[in-house]
Design a protein around this motif. Structure first.
Motif, PDB file in Angstrom:
ATOM      1  N   GLY A 131       0.797  -1.101  -0.110  1.00  0.00           N
ATOM      2  CA  GLY A 131      -0.055  -0.037   0.120  1.00  0.00           C
ATOM      3  C   GLY A 131       0.866   1.211   0.079  1.00  0.00           C
ATOM      4  O   GLY A 131       1.991   1.154  -0.065  1.00  0.00           O
ATOM      5  N   THR A 132       0.243   2.248   0.007  1.00  0.00           N
ATOM      6  CA  THR A 132       0.886   3.692   0.105  1.00  0.00           C
ATOM      7  C   THR A 132       0.045   4.539   0.960  1.00  0.00           C
ATOM      8  O   THR A 132      -1.206   4.448   1.056  1.00  0.00           O
ATOM      9  CB  THR A 132       0.903   4.259  -1.218  1.00  0.00           C
ATOM     10  N   ALA A 133       0.763   5.651   1.341  1.00  0.00           N
ATOM     11  CA  ALA A 133       0.240   6.755   2.418  1.00  0.00           C
ATOM     12  C   ALA A 133       1.175   7.976   1.703  1.00  0.00           C
ATOM     13  O   ALA A 133       2.193   8.213   1.832  1.00  0.00           O
ATOM     14  CB  ALA A 133       0.275   6.526   3.764  1.00  0.00           C
ATOM     15  N   ALA A 134      -0.090   9.009   1.569  1.00  0.00           N
ATOM     16  CA  ALA A 134       0.498  10.206   0.996  1.00  0.00           C
ATOM     17  C   ALA A 134      -0.419  11.304   0.998  1.00  0.00           C
ATOM     18  O   ALA A 134      -1.682  11.043   0.765  1.00  0.00           O
ATOM     19  CB  ALA A 134       1.338   9.883  -0.420  1.00  0.00           C
ATOM     20  N   ILE A 135       0.070  12.382   0.910  1.00  0.00           N
ATOM     21  CA  ILE A 135      -0.893  13.669   0.821  1.00  0.00           C
ATOM     22  C   ILE A 135      -0.971  14.112  -0.630  1.00  0.00           C
ATOM     23  O   ILE A 135       0.019  14.200  -1.285  1.00  0.00           O
ATOM     24  CB  ILE A 135      -0.343  14.903   1.603  1.00  0.00           C
ATOM     25  N   VAL A 136      -2.213  13.894  -1.176  1.00  0.00           N
ATOM     26  CA  VAL A 136      -2.349  14.044  -2.533  1.00  0.00           C
ATOM     27  C   VAL A 136      -3.404  15.170  -2.930  1.00  0.00           C
ATOM     28  O   VAL A 136      -4.217  15.499  -2.198  1.00  0.00           O
ATOM     29  CB  VAL A 136      -2.912  12.772  -3.221  1.00  0.00           C
ATOM     30  N   THR A 137      -3.539  15.459  -4.228  1.00  0.00           N
ATOM     31  CA  THR A 137      -4.608  16.379  -4.774  1.00  0.00           C
ATOM     32  C   THR A 137      -5.173  15.504  -6.020  1.00  0.00           C
ATOM     33  O   THR A 137      -4.874  14.496  -6.268  1.00  0.00           O
ATOM     34  CB  THR A 137      -3.992  17.667  -5.365  1.00  0.00           C
ATOM     35  N   GLY A 138      -6.445  15.940  -6.223  1.00  0.00           N
ATOM     36  CA  GLY A 138      -7.248  15.552  -7.420  1.00  0.00           C
ATOM     37  C   GLY A 138      -8.210  14.433  -7.041  1.00  0.00           C
ATOM     38  O   GLY A 138      -8.669  13.796  -7.813  1.00  0.00           O
ATOM     39  N   LEU A 139      -8.390  14.244  -5.760  1.00  0.00           N
ATOM     40  CA  LEU A 139      -9.362  13.273  -5.329  1.00  0.00           C
ATOM     41  C   LEU A 139     -10.863  13.910  -5.698  1.00  0.00           C
ATOM     42  O   LEU A 139     -11.045  14.870  -5.965  1.00  0.00           O
ATOM     43  CB  LEU A 139      -9.491  12.990  -4.006  1.00  0.00           C
ATOM     44  N   PRO A 140     -11.827  12.946  -6.196  1.00  0.00           N
ATOM     45  CA  PRO A 140     -13.145  13.221  -6.481  1.00  0.00           C
ATOM     46  C   PRO A 140     -13.806  14.182  -5.183  1.00  0.00           C
ATOM     47  O   PRO A 140     -13.780  13.802  -4.148  1.00  0.00           O
ATOM     48  CB  PRO A 140     -14.021  12.029  -6.601  1.00  0.00           C
ATOM     49  N   GLY A 141     -14.371  15.235  -5.634  1.00  0.00           N
ATOM     50  CA  GLY A 141     -14.906  15.924  -4.525  1.00  0.00           C
ATOM     51  C   GLY A 141     -13.584  16.886  -4.025  1.00  0.00           C
ATOM     52  O   GLY A 141     -14.173  18.028  -3.110  1.00  0.00           O
ATOM     53  N   ARG A 142     -12.564  16.804  -4.174  1.00  0.00           N
ATOM     54  CA  ARG A 142     -11.364  17.393  -3.674  1.00  0.00           C
ATOM     55  C   ARG A 142     -10.214  17.613  -4.847  1.00  0.00           C
ATOM     56  O   ARG A 142      -8.868  17.661  -4.551  1.00  0.00           O
ATOM     57  CB  ARG A 142     -10.794  16.757  -2.451  1.00  0.00           C
ATOM     58  N   GLU A 143     -10.692  18.137  -5.798  1.00  0.00           N
ATOM     59  CA  GLU A 143     -10.033  18.247  -7.130  1.00  0.00           C
ATOM     60  C   GLU A 143      -8.695  19.188  -6.856  1.00  0.00           C
ATOM     61  O   GLU A 143      -7.837  19.035  -7.418  1.00  0.00           O
ATOM     62  CB  GLU A 143     -10.663  18.453  -8.327  1.00  0.00           C
ATOM     63  N   THR A 144      -9.138  20.592  -6.152  1.00  0.00           N
ATOM     64  CA  THR A 144      -8.046  21.544  -5.989  1.00  0.00           C
ATOM     65  C   THR A 144      -7.604  21.603  -4.677  1.00  0.00           C
ATOM     66  O   THR A 144      -6.797  22.559  -4.362  1.00  0.00           O
ATOM     67  CB  THR A 144      -8.649  22.541  -6.408  1.00  0.00           C
ATOM     68  N   SER A 145      -7.912  20.674  -3.894  1.00  0.00           N
ATOM     69  CA  SER A 145      -7.227  20.673  -2.400  1.00  0.00           C
ATOM     70  C   SER A 145      -6.624  19.457  -1.799  1.00  0.00           C
ATOM     71  O   SER A 145      -6.679  18.294  -2.873  1.00  0.00           O
ATOM     72  CB  SER A 145      -8.296  20.866  -1.459  1.00  0.00           C
ATOM     73  N   LYS A 146      -5.781  19.424  -0.884  1.00  0.00           N
ATOM     74  CA  LYS A 146      -5.050  18.004  -0.791  1.00  0.00           C
ATOM     75  C   LYS A 146      -5.870  17.504   0.616  1.00  0.00           C
ATOM     76  O   LYS A 146      -6.771  17.900   1.135  1.00  0.00           O
ATOM     77  CB  LYS A 146      -3.768  18.686   0.071  1.00  0.00           C
ATOM     78  N   ALA A 147      -5.570  16.066   0.636  1.00  0.00           N
ATOM     79  CA  ALA A 147      -6.047  15.245   1.382  1.00  0.00           C
ATOM     80  C   ALA A 147      -4.963  14.106   1.781  1.00  0.00           C
ATOM     81  O   ALA A 147      -4.029  13.803   0.952  1.00  0.00           O
ATOM     82  CB  ALA A 147      -7.407  14.496   0.958  1.00  0.00           C
ATOM     83  N   LEU A 148      -5.207  13.243   2.921  1.00  0.00           N
ATOM     84  CA  LEU A 148      -4.358  12.125   3.264  1.00  0.00           C
ATOM     85  C   LEU A 148      -4.830  11.169   2.763  1.00  0.00           C
ATOM     86  O   LEU A 148      -5.911  10.488   3.028  1.00  0.00           O
ATOM     87  CB  LEU A 148      -4.193  12.222   4.563  1.00  0.00           C
ATOM     88  N   GLN A 149      -4.235  10.258   1.897  1.00  0.00           N
ATOM     89  CA  GLN A 149      -4.748   9.193   1.045  1.00  0.00           C
ATOM     90  C   GLN A 149      -4.105   8.100   1.579  1.00  0.00           C
ATOM     91  O   GLN A 149      -2.646   7.743   1.631  1.00  0.00           O
ATOM     92  CB  GLN A 149      -4.777   9.159  -0.520  1.00  0.00           C
ATOM     93  N   LEU A 150      -4.759   6.998   1.750  1.00  0.00           N
ATOM     94  CA  LEU A 150      -4.291   5.591   2.143  1.00  0.00           C
ATOM     95  C   LEU A 150      -4.747   4.546   1.173  1.00  0.00           C
ATOM     96  O   LEU A 150      -6.071   4.040   1.219  1.00  0.00           O
ATOM     97  CB  LEU A 150      -4.466   5.188   3.591  1.00  0.00           C
ATOM     98  N   THR A 151      -3.901   3.719   0.564  1.00  0.00           N
ATOM     99  CA  THR A 151      -4.218   2.799  -0.439  1.00  0.00           C
ATOM    100  C   THR A 151      -3.721   1.532   0.227  1.00  0.00           C
ATOM    101  O   THR A 151      -2.708   1.555   0.872  1.00  0.00           O
ATOM    102  CB  THR A 151      -3.590   2.925  -1.680  1.00  0.00           C
ATOM    103  N   TYR A 152      -4.572   0.315   0.004  1.00  0.00           N
ATOM    104  CA  TYR A 152      -3.943  -0.924   0.460  1.00  0.00           C
ATOM    105  C   TYR A 152      -4.318  -2.027  -0.217  1.00  0.00           C
ATOM    106  O   TYR A 152      -5.108  -2.055  -1.185  1.00  0.00           O
ATOM    107  CB  TYR A 152      -4.857  -1.253   1.941  1.00  0.00           C
TER     108      TYR A 152
END
Length: 398
Positions: A131-152
């Motif tokens: 998996g991965t953990a990172a602060i990303v942009t471009g998530l649906p509903g947060r296209e222009t802002s950042k969020a912490l994403q966790l993939t597994y």
């Protein structure tokens, strides 16, 4: 209960209000917020010194300042009255009562990830988990802002599986003050996996709390996490946000997916609104008083009876910003304010102060349809400083 020739008997003790010296309500949080769920434990200290648990459902609950429903030891808050800063949950059990105050809390932004410069690391159990953990942009509903994403990816390995996001690595994110709840936006993947958070307290102990027992939604959703019942000591740090895939029932949950976190906020309970800190001046025999220097007319004057000075309870309660109720059938006055619930009966020395039984030196009396209480009740039970000037027959309350 019978098993073959053996018979077991289970003793159940039923206690009455007359046996109780103290009834105590212990909530896991005191934040007054619509939709909040408050777990409450009731305990009774008896006259013989024993302390017993009282099932919360055996009490009759009343609520002041908000609507709520009580079931299974949990109070679910409905609507909060306009302008209400402090509300009261009152439990009555066989004529004995207690209460606790709830206050509208302050909310402070904790982390939005927009300006975060710290590292975010990924950890896992077992070793085969990916998996991965990172602060990303471009998530649906947060296209222009950042969020912490966790993939597994739990497809490899066996047993219980964990994927961790560690904001700021092993240092975690420092929490200021003593919040009672955490709210955050969670991007769900409909995986039905378990979502949790880990905190480290001032005592070094870890507290793990549920964000969601089952991520059964897709897209963004705001979630509230109770911290008051976690046993966490402050100052504390948020160390991990993580996904759990348990071995049991694993075929009902997705083995791969991605969740995200944003707009973390901390809720802090406000201090209970104390009664108004007014200066009150009354004189024996006079149907007028002064509250903070302003003259106020009285329905009935303070009086001296058998060496005890009596004051009009409704006037004193109103001047102190407390609420007062009257039960005509029981001849009982109830004063609510400053985090206290005080109940007194006309002609009886016994009284209750927030679940504690006490005995006054003199009993409340009724004159011209008004309840008057001994001045010592105001000082001892309502927590006010009372002064007496013998020369001018003047009573001061601060």
């Amino acid at each position: 209960m019978k098993a073959g020739a053996a018979t077991d008997k289970v003793g159940i003790e039923v206690i009455g209000g007359s046996q109780i010296n103290q009834l105590k309500a212990t909530p896991n949080t005191t934040v007054l917020e619509p939709g909040a769920k408050i777990a409450v434990k009731l305990s009774a200290t008896l006259a013989d010194g024993r302390t017993l648990e009282v099932p919360a459902d055996s009490a009759k609950w009343e609520f002041k300042g908000f609507t709520a429903a009580a079931s299974g030891g949990v109070i679910t808050i409905g609507a909060v009255g306009d302008g209400t800063k402090t509300g009261y949950a009152i439990a009555r059990y066989d004529g004995f009562s207690t209460a606790f105050a709830l206050s509208a809390g302050a909310e402070k932004s904790f982390e939005t990830f927009e300006t975060a410069t710290y590292p975010v690391t990924f950890d896992k159990l077992p070793a085969e988990t990916a998996g991965t953990a990172a602060i990303v942009t471009g998530l649906p509903g947060r296209e222009t802002s950042k969020a912490l994403q966790l993939t597994y990816d739990f497809t490899a390995g066996t047993g219980d599986r964990f994927a961790y996001a560690l904001p700021n690595g092993s240092a975690g994110l420092a929490i200021t003050g003593s919040p009672s709840a955490l709210t955050l936006d969670v991007y769900g993947d409909g995986s039905n996996n378990w979502l949790r958070a880990e905190f480290k307290g001032a005592d070094g102990k870890l507290a793990r709390v549920d964000i969601a027992k089952m991520v059964n939604w897709s897209g963004w959703k705001q979630v509230r996490v109770d911290l008051a019942g976690s046993g966490l000591t402050y100052p504390a740090t948020l160390t991990k946000l993580y996904v759990v895939n348990l071995a049991e029932g694993q075929d009902e949950r997705a083995l791969t997916g991605s969740v995200a976190f944003d707009n973390l906020s901390l809720q802090y309970p406000a201090a209970v609104d104390d009664d108004a800190q007014s200066d009150i001046v009354l004189k024996l025999g006079q149907k007028s008083a002064a509250v903070d220097g302003k003259s106020v007319a009285l329905d009935i004057a303070p009086l001296l009876l058998n060496g005890t000075t009596y004051l009009p309870l409704r006037f004193v309660s109103d001047a102190l910003g407390a609420d007062i109720g009257w039960d005509q059938a029981a001849q009982k006055a109830t004063v609510t304010g400053g985090g206290k619930l005080v109940e007194l009966w006309v002609g009886k020395p016994d009284l209750l102060n927030t679940g504690i039984r006490a005995t006054a030196a003199a009993t409340p009396i009724l004159r011209s349809g008004r309840v008057l209480v001994p001045v010592r009740v105001v000082s001892t039970e309502l927590g006010r400083k009372v002064g007496w000037d013998q020369k001018t027959k003047t009573i001061t309350i601060r």
